[in-house]
Design an enzyme around this catalytic site. Structure first.
Site, PDB file in Angstrom:
ATOM      1  CB  CYS A  89      -0.794  -0.048   1.022  1.00  0.00           C
ATOM      2  SG  CYS A  89      -1.561   1.582   1.377  1.00  0.00           S
ATOM      3  CB  CYS A 103       0.286   1.715   4.359  1.00  0.00           C
ATOM      4  SG  CYS A 103      -1.384   1.462   4.179  1.00  0.00           S
TER       5      CYS A 103
END
Length: 201
Positions: A123, A126
């Protein structure tokens, strides 16, 4: 001599190259297992070194490498606390789950503000948010960071916390009550919830 070198190269690639298919359908072709850890296997690919967590892999692969969920959880906690032990005056940063269900209450740092970061290695947002959270936990002794690697969208922890997007950050006050949830890499809102959590509970 060239023929011998060619034969050795062919034999080496046949002997060590393997294919793995993750539960989510992602394929890792022609990879070499460089080491086996309690929570996953580290493989060499053409693009570098990757870690495949056992919770991402089918049962037959887990069995082949003698995967044990309890050992994996203990190993993850141990490696995370080793990483956190050298972080400075803040509290240790812990990865408390790789896809498995987790009892958050057991990991809350009561008396401090606990930030729980639901993330995945694949991600992008993230990866952008993570350094800011880790820096905050390292520099502020009142903030404890717990990280939950969702691994993929079909893991037990995703169902348990009803996660629809990542990063998702939950902020708990000193008494262990949830103050707020932030979806996305919104560090300002996270900081606001942390300030609120410090004064409540």
């Amino acid at each position: 001599m060239k023929i011998l070198a060619f034969l050795i190269a062919c034999f080496a690639s046949i002997a060590v190259a393997e294919d793995f298919k993750a539960i989510d359908g992602k394929e890792y072709k022609n990879v070499t297992v460089s080491r086996v850890e309690p929570d996953g296997i580290v493989v060499r690919t053409k693009s570098g070194i990757s870690k495949l967590y056992f919770v991402e892999l089918p049962k037959e692969v887990q069995e082949r490498f003698h995967y044990n969920a309890a050992s994996a959880a203990a190993y993850s906690a141990q490696t995370a606390s080793r990483a956190g032990a050298v972080t400075g005056r803040g509290q240790p940063i812990e990865v408390i789950s790789h896809g498995a269900q987790v009892d958050i209450n057991k990991h809350l740092a009561l008396g401090s503000v606990t930030v729980v970061d639901f993330y995945a290695d694949w991600c992008g947002p993230c990866r952008q948010l993570s350094p800011s959270l880790e820096q905050m936990a390292r520099s502020d002794p009142d903030v404890a960071l717990r990280k939950v690697d969702i691994v993929n969208w079909r893991t037990a922890v995703v169902q348990q916390f009803n996660i629809h997007s990542i990063p998702q950050v939950n902020v708990y006050n000193r008494g262990g009550s949830l103050v707020g949830t932030v979806n996305g890499a919104d560090i300002d809102t996270i900081k606001r919830y942390i300030a609120q959590a410090k004064t409540s509970g």
